[in-house]
Design an enzyme around this catalytic site. Structure first.
Site, PDB file in Angstrom:
ATOM      1  N   LYS A   1       5.991  -5.612  13.367  1.00 52.22           N
ATOM      2  CA  LYS A   1       5.292  -4.834  12.330  1.00 52.22           C
ATOM      3  C   LYS A   1       4.419  -5.814  11.553  1.00 52.22           C
ATOM      4  O   LYS A   1       4.904  -6.805  11.017  1.00 52.22           O
ATOM      5  CB  LYS A   1       6.299  -4.159  11.389  1.00 52.22           C
TER       6      LYS A   1
ATOM      7  N   ASP B   1       1.164  -3.544   2.100  1.00 46.63           N
ATOM      8  CA  ASP B   1       1.707  -2.192   2.029  1.00 46.63           C
ATOM      9  C   ASP B   1       1.740  -1.740   0.569  1.00 46.63           C
ATOM     10  O   ASP B   1       2.682  -2.056  -0.168  1.00 46.63           O
ATOM     11  CB  ASP B   1       3.116  -2.152   2.639  1.00 46.63           C
TER      12      ASP B   1
ATOM     13  N   LYS C   1       3.418   2.832  -4.221  1.00 49.37           N
ATOM     14  CA  LYS C   1       4.627   2.157  -4.697  1.00 49.37           C
ATOM     15  C   LYS C   1       4.524   1.911  -6.197  1.00 49.37           C
ATOM     16  O   LYS C   1       3.431   1.622  -6.690  1.00 49.37           O
ATOM     17  CB  LYS C   1       4.759   0.785  -4.007  1.00 49.37           C
TER      18      LYS C   1
ATOM     19  N   ASP D   1       4.999  -7.723   4.267  1.00 48.13           N
ATOM     20  CA  ASP D   1       5.266  -6.625   5.204  1.00 48.13           C
ATOM     21  C   ASP D   1       4.705  -6.913   6.606  1.00 48.13           C
ATOM     22  O   ASP D   1       4.822  -6.108   7.514  1.00 48.13           O
ATOM     23  CB  ASP D   1       4.666  -5.328   4.632  1.00 48.13           C
TER      24      ASP D   1
ATOM     25  N   ASP E   1       4.347   5.975   2.429  1.00 49.28           N
ATOM     26  CA  ASP E   1       4.953   4.641   2.335  1.00 49.28           C
ATOM     27  C   ASP E   1       5.887   4.363   3.521  1.00 49.28           C
ATOM     28  O   ASP E   1       6.302   3.232   3.724  1.00 49.28           O
ATOM     29  CB  ASP E   1       5.714   4.519   1.002  1.00 49.28           C
TER      30      ASP E   1
ATOM     31  N   GLU F   1       5.147   3.935   6.480  1.00 47.19           N
ATOM     32  CA  GLU F   1       4.003   3.713   7.378  1.00 47.19           C
ATOM     33  C   GLU F   1       4.335   2.809   8.557  1.00 47.19           C
ATOM     34  O   GLU F   1       3.736   2.920   9.614  1.00 47.19           O
ATOM     35  CB  GLU F   1       2.820   3.108   6.585  1.00 47.19           C
TER      36      GLU F   1
ATOM     37  N   ARG G   1       6.863   2.680  10.518  1.00 47.16           N
ATOM     38  CA  ARG G   1       7.365   3.399  11.694  1.00 47.16           C
ATOM     39  C   ARG G   1       6.224   4.113  12.426  1.00 47.16           C
ATOM     40  O   ARG G   1       6.304   4.317  13.640  1.00 47.16           O
ATOM     41  CB  ARG G   1       8.471   4.378  11.268  1.00 47.16           C
TER      42      ARG G   1
HETATM   43  N1  BES Z   1       7.581  -2.104   3.745  1.00 46.17           N
HETATM   44  C1  BES Z   1       8.482  -1.163   3.230  1.00 46.17           C
HETATM   45  C2  BES Z   1       9.944  -1.589   3.324  1.00 46.17           C
HETATM   46  C3  BES Z   1      10.364  -2.778   2.512  1.00 46.17           C
HETATM   47  C4  BES Z   1      11.013  -2.613   1.316  1.00 46.17           C
HETATM   48  C5  BES Z   1      10.174  -4.049   2.991  1.00 46.17           C
HETATM   49  C6  BES Z   1      11.432  -3.714   0.594  1.00 46.17           C
HETATM   50  C7  BES Z   1      10.583  -5.156   2.261  1.00 46.17           C
HETATM   51  C8  BES Z   1      11.217  -4.992   1.077  1.00 46.17           C
HETATM   52  C9  BES Z   1       8.339   0.160   3.988  1.00 46.17           C
HETATM   53  O1  BES Z   1       7.095   0.428   4.493  1.00 46.17           O
HETATM   54  C10 BES Z   1       8.670   1.253   3.002  1.00 46.17           C
HETATM   55  O2  BES Z   1       8.007   1.335   2.022  1.00 46.17           O
HETATM   56  N2  BES Z   1       9.685   2.020   3.311  1.00 46.17           N
HETATM   57  C11 BES Z   1      10.124   3.058   2.458  1.00 46.17           C
HETATM   58  C12 BES Z   1      10.526   4.226   3.313  1.00 46.17           C
HETATM   59  C13 BES Z   1      10.740   5.503   2.563  1.00 46.17           C
HETATM   60  C14 BES Z   1       9.463   6.004   1.949  1.00 46.17           C
HETATM   61  C15 BES Z   1      11.301   6.532   3.516  1.00 46.17           C
HETATM   62  C16 BES Z   1      11.313   2.540   1.645  1.00 46.17           C
HETATM   63  O3  BES Z   1      12.091   1.762   2.162  1.00 46.17           O
HETATM   64  O4  BES Z   1      11.429   2.915   0.507  1.00 46.17           O
HETATM   65 ZN    ZN Z   2       5.914  -1.260   4.985  1.00 47.19          ZN
HETATM   66 ZN    ZN Z   3       5.788   1.362   3.080  1.00 46.59          ZN
END
Ligand code: BES
Ligand code: ZN
Ligand code: ZN
Length: 493
Positions: A249, A254, A261, A272, A331, A333, A335
Site C-alpha cells: 500500500k 492519506d 480525518k 501511509d 478514508d 481507501e 483497501r
Molecule cells: N491509513 C489509515 C489507517 C491507519 C491508521 C494507518 C492509523 C496508520 C495509523 C486507513 O486508510 C484508514 O484511515 N482506515 C480507517 C478505516 C475506517 C474508515 C473503516 C481507520 O482505520 O479508521
Molecule cells: Zn490509509
Molecule cells: Zn484512510
C-alpha cells in the site's frame, strides 16, 4: 562505518574505546575491569539506575543487559551507539557474548538500526565520529565457523539493516518530497542499481486496465498515481526455489478524503506509504543478498485528497475484477487501491501462465489493528495456517512483533452492501482490522486463497516515540521479517 570480526583476544585489538556488555546477574561485578569497580559502584550502575556507564580513566563503556538474548544484544548495541555519539572516538571494540554467529549478526543490526536518525530537514547535522567497530572472540581450534564466515554474517546484517534504514528515510520524507511519481522513481533507481526490472504505469494505463477503485482514490490529488511492478530474478541460478509476490500500500498521503480525518489523526499520514516503501527495501536487500527466489513487488502509489473531483461516500466503484464497491467512507481507501493492485498482480501471473507460490500484502490498513494489538505489533491475516505460521516465525526470528488475527463468518457479514457487491466500510466498529482484510479477500481469486496473507502494519510502521533500536518515526518494518521469510522460501519451506 566498518564493522568487522577479528579472531583475536580482545586485549590485543587496539581501539579508542571498549564496549563491555554485562549480564544483570548477582555475579555481574566479577566481569568488570578491576580498576573500574569503584567508579561503577559510585554511579549506582550495579543497582537499578541506568543501563550504561562510561569510565573515562579506562575508556570503557559498560552496558547492562537482562541476558544475552538476541534482541537484548540489539538494544544494547543501539544504546552503545547513542552513548558513543557524544564522544570523538574513531574506533571501538566489543567482545562476543554468547553464540558468536548470533552475536555478530545482532550487534551489527542493533548498531546500524540504533544509529539511524532522520536529519534531512535539520539545518545542523550531528554525525558520529566512529569509523570502525571490531567484534572479537578467540575461536576454538575446532570451531565450525571461521573469521571469514563471521565477516560474511556481518555483511549480510549490514545489507538488511541498511535497507531498513533506507525504507525509514523514504517513509519519513515529507509528503511533498515523496509523491507517487517520486516514490516510483526511487523504485526504478533501486531496480537499476541492483540490476533487476521495474516498470511504472501511469493513469492512462490504470484506465486501460479498468482499475476503477484505485483511480477513484487518486482522482482529487494534484499528484498523479503510479502502479509499479518490480521484478527480481536471481542472477545465474538455474531455477529459483520459489516465486513470491509482494504487494505494498503506497498512500503517499492519506487525508481521509471527503470523510476527512480529524486534524490530530491526519498528522503522520505521510507514513501511509510504508507498505510500498518496505516492498522497495525488501527487494533491494534480497537482490544484494542474491537470494535464490523470484520476487515480484507491486506498489499502489497515490494520494487520498479532497476537492471538487474527489470520490465520495455513496459512490459505486468498479474494481478490475468487475466487482462493484459501495463507498461508505473515503478514508477506507487503502483497501480500494489494494483491491485493484491485487487483481492486477494475479491477472499478470495468470496471463503469463507463471503460477506464484505466495502473495503477501503489506499495508498500513487500519487504526483498528493498532487498537487490537498495540502500536508495536502488526496483524497477520489470511486463510493458510502454514503461511501465517511461516510469517510469524520469520517475524520472531527477525525481531518484528506480529500477531495472528483470525477470520470468522460473522464478521464477513459486516461488509455486505445493500446496493453493490460489497461495502468498503464495515457496519460495526468492532474487528475493523479483520473486516478490512476480509474486504481484500473479495479480490483474491479462488485458486489463490491459500497463497495469500495480509500484514496490517498500521501500528509499528510509524511510531512517534523511540522504542528499543527504533527511532521516532518510521521503523522500516517488515523488511527484516520478509527477508527471513524469503530465506525460508530459498530453503524450500
Ligand atoms: N491509513 C489509515 C489507517 C491507519 C491508521 C494507518 C492509523 C496508520 C495509523 C486507513 O486508510 C484508514 O484511515 N482506515 C480507517 C478505516 C475506517 C474508515 C473503516 C481507520 O482505520 O479508521
Ligand atoms: Zn490509509
Ligand atoms: Zn484512510
Amino acid at each position: 562505518m566498518k564493522i568487522t570480526f577479528k579472531n583475536k583476544d580482545i586485549a590485543s585489538v587496539k581501539t579508542d574505546v571498549q564496549i563491555i556488555l554485562l549480564e544483570k546477574k548477582p555475579s555481574i561485578k566479577k566481569f568488570v575491569g578491576e580498576n573500574d569497580i569503584e567508579a561503577l559502584e559510585e554511579s549506582g550502575f550495579f543497582k537499578e539506575s541506568g543501563d550504561s556507564f562510561y569510565v573515562s580513566s579506562s575508556k570503557r563503556l559498560y552496558l547492562k543487559l537482562k541476558d544475552f538474548d538476541t534482541e537484548e544484544i540489539k538494544v544494547a548495541a543501539a544504546k552503545a551507539y547513542s552513548a558513543l555519539k557524544n564522544f570523538s572516538f574513531k574506533s571501538a571494540k566489543v567482545e562476543v557474548c554468547g553464540d558468536v554467529q548470533l552475536f555478530c549478526a545482532a550487534f551489527t543490526e542493533g548498531f546500524i538500526l540504533g544509529g539511524y536518525s532522520f536529519d534531512w530537514y535539520k539545518s545542523e547535522k550531528k554525525d558520529s565520529q566512529l569509523k570502525s567497530i571490531h567484534i572479537t572472540a578467540v575461536l576454538p581450534k575446532k570451531s565450525a565457523t571461521t573469521e571469514q564466515k563471521l565477516n560474511e554474517t556481518i555483511e549480510a546484517s549490514i545489507v538488511v539493516s541498511q535497507s531498513v534504514n533506507f525504507v525509514r528515510d523514504i517513509v519519513n520524507s515529507a509528503p511533498d518530497d515523496a509523491t507517487p511519481i517520486q516514490v516510483a522513481t526511487i523504485a526504478e533507481k533501486v531496480a537499476k542499481d541492483e540490476g533487476f526490472e521495474c516498470k511504472a504505469y501511469d493513469e492512462k494505463f490504470l484506465k486501460s486496465e479498468s482499475m476503477g477503485a484505485f483511480l477513484s482514490v487518486a482522482r482529487a490529488s494534484a499528484h498523479p498515481p503510479r502502479l509499479v511492478h518490480m521484478s527480481y530474478k536471481p542472477k545465474g541460478a538455474a531455477t529459483p526455489a520459489k516465486r513470491i509476490v509482494l504487494i505494498g500500500k503506497g498512500l503517499t498521503y492519506d487525508s481521509g478524503g471527503l470523510s476527512l480525518k480529524p486534524a490530530d489523526y491526519m498528522v503522520t499520514m505521510k507514513a501511509d506509504k510504508a507498505g510500498a516503501c518496505a516492498t522497495i527495501g525488501i527487494m533491494q536487500a534480497a537482490a544484494k543478498l542474491n537470494l535464490n527466489v523470484e520476487i515480484h513487488g507491486f506498489l499502489g502509489l497515490c494520494e487520498n485528497m479532497i476537492g471538487g473531483n474527489a470520490y465520495k461516500p455513496d459512490d459505486i466503484l468498479k474494481a478490475k475484477n468487475g466487482k462493484t464497491i459501495e463507498v461508505r467512507n473515503t478514508d477506507a481507501e487503502g483497501r480500494l487501491v489494494l483491491a485493484d493492485v491485487l487483481c492486477f498482480a494475479q491477472e499478470y501471473f495468470k496471463k503469463a501462465a507463471k503460477p506464484f507460490d505466495y502473495m503477501v500484502d503489506m499495508a498500513t490498513l487500519t487504526g483498528a489493528c493498532v487498537v487490537a494489538v498495540g502500536e508495536y505489533t502488526s496483524g497477520v491475516m489470511g486463510h493458510n495456517e502454514k503461511l501465517k505460521k511461516l510469517l510469524l516465525s520469520s517475524a520472531e526470528e527477525a525481531g518484528d512483533l506480529m500477531a495472528p488475527l483470525p477470520f470468522n463468518k460473522h464478521l464477513r457479514k459486516l461488509i455486505k452492501s445493500e446496493i453493490a457487491d460489497i461495502s468498503n466500510c464495515s457496519s460495526s466498529r468492532y474487528g475493523g482490522a479483520i473486516t478490512a482484510a476480509m474486504f481484500l479477500d473479495e479480490f483474491i481469486y479462488d485458486e489463490n486463497k491459500q497463497k495469500w496473507a495480509h500484514l496490517d502494519i498500521a501500528g509499528p510502521a510509524y511510531v512517534e516515540k523511540a522504542w528499543d533500536y527504533n527511532p521516532h518515526g518510521a521503523s522500516g518494518t517488515p523488511v527484516r521479517t520478509m527477508i527471513e521469510f524469503l530465506k525460508k522460501m530459498q530453503k524450500g519451506n
